[in-house]
Write a protein that holds these residues in place. Structure first.
Motif, PDB file in Angstrom:
ATOM      1  N   SER A  80      -6.238  14.365  -6.608  1.00 23.35           N
ATOM      2  CA  SER A  80      -7.568  14.104  -7.497  1.00 23.35           C
ATOM      3  C   SER A  80      -8.009  12.966  -7.459  1.00 23.35           C
ATOM      4  CB  SER A  80      -7.322  14.464  -8.852  1.00 23.35           C
ATOM      5  OG  SER A  80      -6.120  13.434  -9.394  1.00 23.35           O
ATOM      6  N   ALA A  81      -7.249  11.742  -7.238  1.00 22.90           N
ATOM      7  CA  ALA A  81      -7.459  10.486  -7.089  1.00 22.90           C
ATOM      8  C   ALA A  81      -8.412  10.223  -5.713  1.00 22.90           C
ATOM      9  CB  ALA A  81      -6.460   9.425  -7.361  1.00 22.90           C
ATOM     10  N   VAL A  82      -8.047  10.681  -4.847  1.00 18.27           N
ATOM     11  CA  VAL A  82      -8.569  10.558  -3.349  1.00 18.27           C
ATOM     12  C   VAL A  82      -9.935  11.270  -3.558  1.00 18.27           C
ATOM     13  CG1 VAL A  82      -8.526  11.187  -0.808  1.00 18.27           C
ATOM     14  CG2 VAL A  82      -6.507  10.474  -2.197  1.00 18.27           C
ATOM     15  N   GLU A  83      -9.986  12.515  -4.168  1.00 17.52           N
ATOM     16  CA  GLU A  83     -11.217  13.243  -4.123  1.00 17.52           C
ATOM     17  C   GLU A  83     -12.331  12.399  -4.863  1.00 17.52           C
ATOM     18  OE1 GLU A  83     -12.910  17.378  -5.959  1.00 17.52           O
ATOM     19  OE2 GLU A  83     -10.710  17.243  -5.669  1.00 17.52           O
ATOM     20  N   ALA A 109       0.710  -1.372  -0.024  1.00 17.77           N
ATOM     21  CA  ALA A 109       0.086  -0.126  -0.109  1.00 17.77           C
ATOM     22  C   ALA A 109       0.779   1.126  -0.105  1.00 17.77           C
ATOM     23  CB  ALA A 109      -0.741  -0.091   1.220  1.00 17.77           C
ATOM     24  N   ARG A 110       0.481   2.360  -0.777  1.00 18.26           N
ATOM     25  CA  ARG A 110       1.373   3.291  -0.969  1.00 18.26           C
ATOM     26  C   ARG A 110       0.904   4.457   0.016  1.00 18.26           C
ATOM     27  NH1 ARG A 110       1.127   7.541  -4.447  1.00 18.26           N
ATOM     28  NH2 ARG A 110      -0.556   6.768  -5.634  1.00 18.26           N
ATOM     29  N   LEU A 111       1.638   5.223   0.703  1.00 19.34           N
ATOM     30  CA  LEU A 111       1.601   6.268   1.208  1.00 19.34           C
ATOM     31  C   LEU A 111       1.216   7.587   0.475  1.00 19.34           C
ATOM     32  CD1 LEU A 111       1.225   7.833   4.057  1.00 19.34           C
ATOM     33  CD2 LEU A 111       3.790   8.040   3.865  1.00 19.34           C
ATOM     34  N   LEU A 112      -0.221   7.825   0.444  1.00 17.24           N
ATOM     35  CA  LEU A 112      -0.527   8.981  -0.249  1.00 17.24           C
ATOM     36  C   LEU A 112      -0.080  10.252   0.236  1.00 17.24           C
ATOM     37  CD1 LEU A 112      -4.086   7.709  -0.964  1.00 17.24           C
ATOM     38  CD2 LEU A 112      -2.139   7.151  -2.480  1.00 17.24           C
ATOM     39  N   ASP A 113       0.084  11.286  -0.892  1.00 16.63           N
ATOM     40  CA  ASP A 113       0.254  12.677  -0.513  1.00 16.63           C
ATOM     41  C   ASP A 113      -0.544  13.609  -1.326  1.00 16.63           C
ATOM     42  OD1 ASP A 113       1.622  12.959  -2.922  1.00 16.63           O
ATOM     43  OD2 ASP A 113       3.578  12.165  -1.888  1.00 16.63           O
ATOM     44  N   ASP A 114      -0.020  14.949  -1.379  1.00 14.91           N
ATOM     45  CA  ASP A 114      -0.881  15.899  -2.002  1.00 14.91           C
ATOM     46  C   ASP A 114      -0.776  15.737  -3.446  1.00 14.91           C
ATOM     47  OD1 ASP A 114      -1.901  17.104   0.092  1.00 14.91           O
ATOM     48  OD2 ASP A 114      -0.306  18.828   0.249  1.00 14.91           O
ATOM     49  N   ARG A 115       0.068  15.074  -4.189  1.00 11.71           N
ATOM     50  CA  ARG A 115      -0.065  14.664  -5.463  1.00 11.71           C
ATOM     51  C   ARG A 115      -0.972  13.766  -5.826  1.00 11.71           C
ATOM     52  NH1 ARG A 115       5.972  12.695  -5.960  1.00 11.71           N
ATOM     53  NH2 ARG A 115       5.333  11.929  -3.828  1.00 11.71           N
ATOM     54  N   GLY A 157      -2.871  14.334  10.322  1.00 13.99           N
ATOM     55  CA  GLY A 157      -3.211  13.618  11.694  1.00 13.99           C
ATOM     56  C   GLY A 157      -3.236  12.145  11.258  1.00 13.99           C
ATOM     57  N   GLY A 158      -2.630  11.619  10.546  1.00 14.52           N
ATOM     58  CA  GLY A 158      -2.529  10.219  10.301  1.00 14.52           C
ATOM     59  C   GLY A 158      -2.074  10.013   8.886  1.00 14.52           C
ATOM     60  N   GLU A 159      -2.223   8.898   8.261  1.00 12.99           N
ATOM     61  CA  GLU A 159      -1.490   8.405   6.901  1.00 12.99           C
ATOM     62  C   GLU A 159      -2.897   7.850   6.199  1.00 12.99           C
ATOM     63  OE1 GLU A 159       2.933   6.893   8.307  1.00 12.99           O
ATOM     64  OE2 GLU A 159       1.273   5.527   7.522  1.00 12.99           O
ATOM     65  N   LEU A 160      -2.798   8.328   4.865  1.00 13.24           N
ATOM     66  CA  LEU A 160      -3.874   7.921   3.827  1.00 13.24           C
ATOM     67  C   LEU A 160      -3.171   6.929   3.117  1.00 13.24           C
ATOM     68  CD1 LEU A 160      -6.929   8.180   3.709  1.00 13.24           C
ATOM     69  CD2 LEU A 160      -6.495   9.785   1.859  1.00 13.24           C
ATOM     70  N   TRP A 161      -3.526   5.386   3.042  1.00 12.90           N
ATOM     71  CA  TRP A 161      -2.762   4.603   2.282  1.00 12.90           C
ATOM     72  C   TRP A 161      -3.689   4.159   0.776  1.00 12.90           C
ATOM     73  CZ3 TRP A 161      -2.551   0.650   7.010  1.00 12.90           C
ATOM     74  CH2 TRP A 161      -1.653   1.068   7.906  1.00 12.90           C
ATOM     75  N   GLY A 162      -3.080   4.002  -0.074  1.00 17.60           N
ATOM     76  CA  GLY A 162      -3.656   3.773  -1.513  1.00 17.60           C
ATOM     77  C   GLY A 162      -3.188   2.568  -2.061  1.00 17.60           C
ATOM     78  N   ILE A 163      -3.943   1.878  -2.958  1.00 15.62           N
ATOM     79  CA  ILE A 163      -3.488   0.751  -3.669  1.00 15.62           C
ATOM     80  C   ILE A 163      -4.004   1.183  -5.124  1.00 15.62           C
ATOM     81  CG2 ILE A 163      -3.635  -1.720  -4.252  1.00 15.62           C
ATOM     82  CD1 ILE A 163      -4.146  -2.133  -1.206  1.00 15.62           C
ATOM     83  N   GLU A 164      -3.517   1.283  -6.083  1.00 14.55           N
ATOM     84  CA  GLU A 164      -3.779   1.284  -7.403  1.00 14.55           C
ATOM     85  C   GLU A 164      -3.061   0.258  -8.178  1.00 14.55           C
ATOM     86  OE1 GLU A 164      -0.630   4.878  -7.706  1.00 14.55           O
ATOM     87  OE2 GLU A 164      -2.661   5.370  -8.151  1.00 14.55           O
TER      88      GLU A 164
END
Length: 284
Positions: A16-19, A7-13, A47-54
């Motif tokens: 658009s995918a998170v939105e 799982a990748r740690l998501l950031d501001d880049r 205040g935490g991490e957002l994990w993503g899988i693509e």
């Protein structure tokens, strides 16, 4: 445990995918959306991490898995493959969260991967109807329910503590004398998101808007003084909070409730809530 990539740690880049992912389920994702809209995706602000899988090769594409890891672990998107990946990442460090909470399929699926690796939970609530409404309440709102003022914190706090202890099963003052919980309640009051009916110095009804995104406000902490239960204060008081969310703040009102709490379920139906999904909570 089977490992399927990471799982990748998501950031501001990845905004658009998170939105796009959160927009597909605005009620279920309200707790995470509220954080992301204010703070962005960088962990130090979030205040935490957002994990993503693509599964695709390009960054910024569709997210097949999405999970917030902070004070609570909130899985929002994925299936068995993604649950295994999120569990693998969570197990790389000691448990930091006080609960798993979110859509029931995601929570229970992720917990099936973590069970036996983390300590035994205090309780598993596997069916909590997720309710929402965006129209006028069918119950007349209590005109005496209003926003709590900052100078009323000390009058409001005992009711908030009583609610938390009754609902969660733990006194919020045990760990640090209640400092963190008091600060959280004070924050909600300062934001105009704590509501109560006072009679003298006593709170007889309380509720809060615990999370509020651009589209949804999630009501939490609904409580009626034990000596005043059965009078309809819960329904009329909650209707007052719904009225504020829908008519003044232009949000969909939402909450989730334990399925075994039949009086509360009936009251919410009378107000006009409809079931739009199911939550689950694993409490530690």
């Amino acid at each position: 445990m089977l490992k399927l990539g990471g799982a990748r740690l998501l950031d501001d880049r990845d905004a658009s995918a998170v939105e796009a992912a959160l927009a597909e389920a605005p009620v279920a994702g309200c707790m995470v959306s509220a954080r992301v809209e204010i703070a962005g995706l960088e962990p130090w602000r979030l205040g935490g991490e957002l994990w993503g899988i693509e599964r695709g090769l390009l960054r910024g594409g569709r997210l097949d898995g999405l999970c917030f890891a902070g004070p609570n672990l909130i899985p929002l998107r994925g299936s068995s493959s993604e649950w295994r990946v999120f569990a693998d990442r969570a197990l790389r460090r000691r448990r930091m969260c006080s609960s798993l909470v979110g859509p029931a399929e995601q929570v229970l699926g992720l917990w099936s991967e973590l069970a036996g690796e983390w300590d035994t939970p205090r309780e598993i609530r596997d069916h909590q109807p997720l309710l929402a409404m965006s129209g006028q309440p069918r119950v007349t709102p209590d005109p005496l329910v209003r926003r709590v003022r900052p100078d009323e914190l000390n009058r409001y706090l005992p009711a908030a503590v009583a609610m938390f202890t009754e609902e969660v099963g733990v006194d919020p003052g045990l760990e640090d004398g209640g400092a963190a919980y008091r600060a959280r309640v004070a924050e909600l009051i300062a934001a105009g998101r704590a509501f109560a009916r006072f009679e003298g110095d006593e709170v007889v009804f309380k509720a809060e808007i615990g999370a509020m995104s651009n589209a949804v406000g999630q009501i939490q902490g609904v409580w009626v003084h034990p000596e005043r239960r059965g009078e309809g204060l819960g329904a009329t008081g909650t209707a007052a909070v719904v009225d504020t969310l829908v008519n003044r703040l232009d949000r969909t009102a939402s909450l989730y409730v334990n399925a075994y709490n039949l009086p509360a379920c009936a009251a919410y139906r009378r107000i006009g809530f409809r079931e739009v999904g199911s939550y689950a909570t694993v409490l530690f």
